[in-house]
Design an enzyme around this catalytic site. Sequence first.
Site, PDB file in Angstrom:
ATOM      1  N   GLU A 179      -1.915  11.415   3.898  1.00 57.96           N
ATOM      2  CA  GLU A 179      -3.396  11.282   4.817  1.00 57.96           C
ATOM      3  C   GLU A 179      -3.184  12.539   5.635  1.00 57.96           C
ATOM      4  O   GLU A 179      -1.858  12.720   6.114  1.00 57.96           O
ATOM      5  CB  GLU A 179      -2.986   9.866   5.623  1.00 57.96           C
ATOM      6  CG  GLU A 179      -3.296   8.647   4.646  1.00 57.96           C
ATOM      7  CD  GLU A 179      -3.025   7.455   5.516  1.00 57.96           C
ATOM      8  OE1 GLU A 179      -3.945   6.826   5.870  1.00 57.96           O
ATOM      9  OE2 GLU A 179      -1.700   6.942   5.837  1.00 57.96           O
TER      10      GLU A 179
ATOM     11  N   GLU B 254       0.829  -1.034  -0.167  1.00 58.42           N
ATOM     12  CA  GLU B 254       0.002  -0.015   0.077  1.00 58.42           C
ATOM     13  C   GLU B 254       0.860   1.324   0.056  1.00 58.42           C
ATOM     14  O   GLU B 254       1.818   1.383   0.908  1.00 58.42           O
ATOM     15  CB  GLU B 254      -1.027   0.013   1.143  1.00 58.42           C
ATOM     16  CG  GLU B 254      -1.719   1.278   1.439  1.00 58.42           C
ATOM     17  CD  GLU B 254      -2.462   1.224   2.815  1.00 58.42           C
ATOM     18  OE1 GLU B 254      -2.817   2.314   3.263  1.00 58.42           O
ATOM     19  OE2 GLU B 254      -3.064   0.034   3.224  1.00 58.42           O
TER      20      GLU B 254
END
Length: 278
Positions: free
Chosen positions: A164, A159
Site C-alpha cells: 500500500e 487480509e
Amino acid sequence: MKISKMLPHFLLGVGIMVQSCNPKPYKISEGHSYIQKSKRYDKEWKLVWNDEFNEGKIDSEKWTKIPPNSADWGNYMTSDPKCYAFEDGKLILKGIKNEDQSKDDRPYLTGGVYTKGKFAFQFGKIEIRAKLGSAKGAWPAIWMLAEQNKYGNYPKNGEIDIMEHINFEDRIYQTTHSYYTLNLKQTDNPPHGGTADFDKDVFNTFGLEWYPDKLVFTLNGEPTFTYPRLDDVDKSQWPYDQPFYLLIDMQLEGSWVGTANPDDLPVEMEVDWVRVYQ
C-alpha cells in the site's frame, strides 16, 4: 513391428515419462484455486499463473473490474473505461475527477481489478511489477483476500496487503489484518506489518512468499518483513491456510489516507506484469 507403428507407442511413453518427471506443484480446487502440494518448500519455484498484459485488453478469464462498495477503499471503484488503459504492454489503472456527474454523482472515479472467482492460490510466491503514481489522497494497493468463507465474516478470514502506498510518501506499507489484529488488538504479538523505503518514480517489484508457517513480504526480490505463525496464541492469528485471490487497485481517499486534491488528478498506477509461483 515397423518403425512407423512403433513411433506412437514410443511418443506416448515419452509423454508419460515427461509428466512423471515434471509433476505440477499444485492441485486445483473448486476449478480455479491452486493449492500448493505439500513438501515442496525445498524445491525451485515454478510459474503457475501470470498475466503480462500484452494483449491490450483485460483478460476476462483472469480478471474482473472491481465494483463500487461500501468499504473505506471502495467508494469510487468503477468499470468506466476512462479509469482503464493499456500502453506499451502495461495495464494502467487511474484515479480521476468525475467530470460528468449527471448519471454518477461521485466526485471521483477509480479503476481496479481482482481475480475473485477466477483465480486463487494457497501458499507460493507472487510478484507484481508496477509503478505507483502519487497525489494527495492517492492510495494504490496490491492485496489479497480469502476466496472462501472458512472462518466467518471479515476480518476472520484475514487480509494480506502486499503493498500500500499513500499520498507522496517514499515508502510502502506491508501488512496483515485479521480478527486477531483488529478485534483482539494483537498488533505487536507478533508485529503485524512493516514499511520499506522505495523509489516511487520507477517500476518496482512487490512480492510475497507464503508458507504454512510464515508470510515473507518482499520488495525487488529482497525480504522486507516477515509475519510468522505462532502456536501459543489465539487461533485467529493465522487464517492464512486457505486460498486467497488478488486485488490491484488505484484507490482514492479513506480514513487513513485523507481527502483527495482534485488538482493532483488524474493519478495512475501502471502494472507491467503479475506472476504466481508454487
